[in-house]
Motif scaffolding. Structure first.
Motif, PDB file in Angstrom:
ATOM      1  N   LEU A 198     -40.406  -6.331  41.491  1.00 56.36           N
ATOM      2  CA  LEU A 198     -40.730  -7.255  41.570  1.00 56.36           C
ATOM      3  C   LEU A 198     -41.824  -7.543  41.911  1.00 56.36           C
TER       4      LEU A 198
ATOM      5  N   SER B 235     -31.752  -9.403  41.258  1.00 53.83           N
ATOM      6  CA  SER B 235     -32.944  -9.538  41.998  1.00 53.83           C
ATOM      7  C   SER B 235     -33.426 -10.279  42.825  1.00 53.83           C
TER       8      SER B 235
ATOM      9  N   VAL C   8     -35.282  -2.190  43.558  1.00 52.25           N
ATOM     10  CA  VAL C   8     -35.962  -3.655  42.605  1.00 52.25           C
ATOM     11  C   VAL C   8     -37.224  -4.116  43.218  1.00 52.25           C
TER      12      VAL C   8
ATOM     13  N   LEU D 127     -35.610 -11.517  35.541  1.00 56.62           N
ATOM     14  CA  LEU D 127     -34.587 -11.070  36.834  1.00 56.62           C
ATOM     15  C   LEU D 127     -33.475 -11.194  36.325  1.00 56.62           C
TER      16      LEU D 127
END
Length: 351
Positions: A54, A11, A50, A7
């Motif tokens: 995730l 993020s 984003v 990441l």
């Protein structure tokens, strides 16, 4: 490769904002809310992209098709390990802990106070294990005749704790005989752990009776009665478990039933707490990390406490996975230090 390496900063900041928002209000977090919370000046569309990344990494998930996201156990773990900013304990809470534990009169009182304060100040469940008996050392023992075959046993452990127990002997002993028995036991067993004393006494009764005179044999038999484990199993004090009913994610009746049965049966919880004694500092089990199904929706934040530089027990807070870790972690850490100080007569400044 870890998630923190995969990441980018953006993020990670969005994940941090999502976890903090969800911990605060318990509702799935949407992209518009994150746009306000993250201070990144990103469009909702960018944030949604984003969030999708995730989710692909297993850090968040959507509880409903059109809802926002909530953290997974992996998301919480990344947050706790890498993104969390721990807050110092508020002075009023520190004062309350210090006053409550410093006024405790004995071990059992201190354990009960610590469990209650953990619960009251966290508004969750507070748990404290009793000191391990194999780490409790015998310092001195005395016998006092009460009536007929009833004898009061008075013994001191760890240089400060005085314990009383009434035993029933097989015959009537004179004060001189009781004194002789105490002198013998003190000369042989003083400074040894209660667990070692118990094993040695049992061995003497089973193997060495032939070499013992009657006075020695009587003393050993009285020691066996005094240190019989009966209901002295390793245990813990749990306070405030009903607080957990106030959290929506734990309010399902089947889930609550399993959780309260786990508290009642104790063995699984003791096994989990025992693991925490093997590591230094604060330990955190999030959800299924505990390996204990009843705790799948809970987090357990623990720290060991020590007496005379020996780890003797564990204390902690049990609550939902969306607990305020930045407050609970220092709270548990400080309570462990203060409890150890309260139980250790040599400590003068616990912090």
């Amino acid at each position: 490769m870890s998630n923190t390496q995969v990441l980018n900063e953006r993020s990670l900041q969005l994940l941090k904002a999502l976890v903090e928002r969800y911990i605060n209000d318990g509702q799935p977090v949407g992209s518009r809310a994150l746009s306000k919370d993250s201070d990144l000046n990103l469009s909702p569309a960018t944030i949604r992209n984003v969030m999708a990344d995730l989710e692909d990494l297993g850090l968040v998930h959507s509880p409903h098709t059109s809802a926002g996201r909530v953290p997974t156990v992996s998301g919480y773990r990344l947050f706790v390990d890498s993104l969390l900013t721990v807050k110092p304990l508020e002075s009023k809470d520190l004062t309350r802990l210090h006053q409550g534990l410093s006024l405790s009169e004995d071990t059992n009182d201190a354990i009960g106070v610590a469990s209650r304060l953990l619960s009251e100040l966290s508004q969750m469940a507070g748990v404290v294990t009793l000191p391990k008996r194999e780490l409790v050392c015998l310092r001195h023992i005395e016998f006092l005749s009460l009536s007929h075959t009833r004898v009061l046993v008075i013994f001191v452990t760890n240089e400060q704790e005085v314990h009383n127990k009434i035993i029933h002997t097989s015959k009537v002993f004179s004060p001189a005989e009781l004194q002789q028995a105490a002198n013998y036991l003190n000369s042989i067993y003083s400074g040894r752990s209660l667990n070692a004393v118990r094993k040695a006494v049992l061995k003497e009764l089973q193997e060495d009776q032939e070499r013992m005179n009657q006075g020695m044999l009587d003393a050993v038999k009285m020691a066996q009665l005094a240190f019989d484990q009966d209901n002295k199993k390793d245990d813990y004090v749990l306070t405030g478990e009903t607080n957990l009913m106030g959290f929506s994610e734990l309010s399902d009746m089947d889930r609550l039933k399993n959780l309260f049965e786990a508290f009642s049966q104790k063995q699984g919880v003791i096994h989990l707490l025992d693991q925490c004694m093997k590591a230094d500092g604060v330990q955190i089990f999030i959800g299924e990390e505990s390996g204990y199904r009843a705790f799948d929706r809970c987090s357990l934040v623990t720290s060991s406490y020590s007496v005379s530089d020996e780890v003797v027990g564990v204390l902690g807070v049990i609550g939902p996975t969306r607990m305020a870790y930045e407050k609970i972690i220092p709270f548990v850490d400080v309570t462990a230090k203060l409890l150890g100080a309260a139980l250790n007569p040599k400590s003068t400044t616990p912090l």
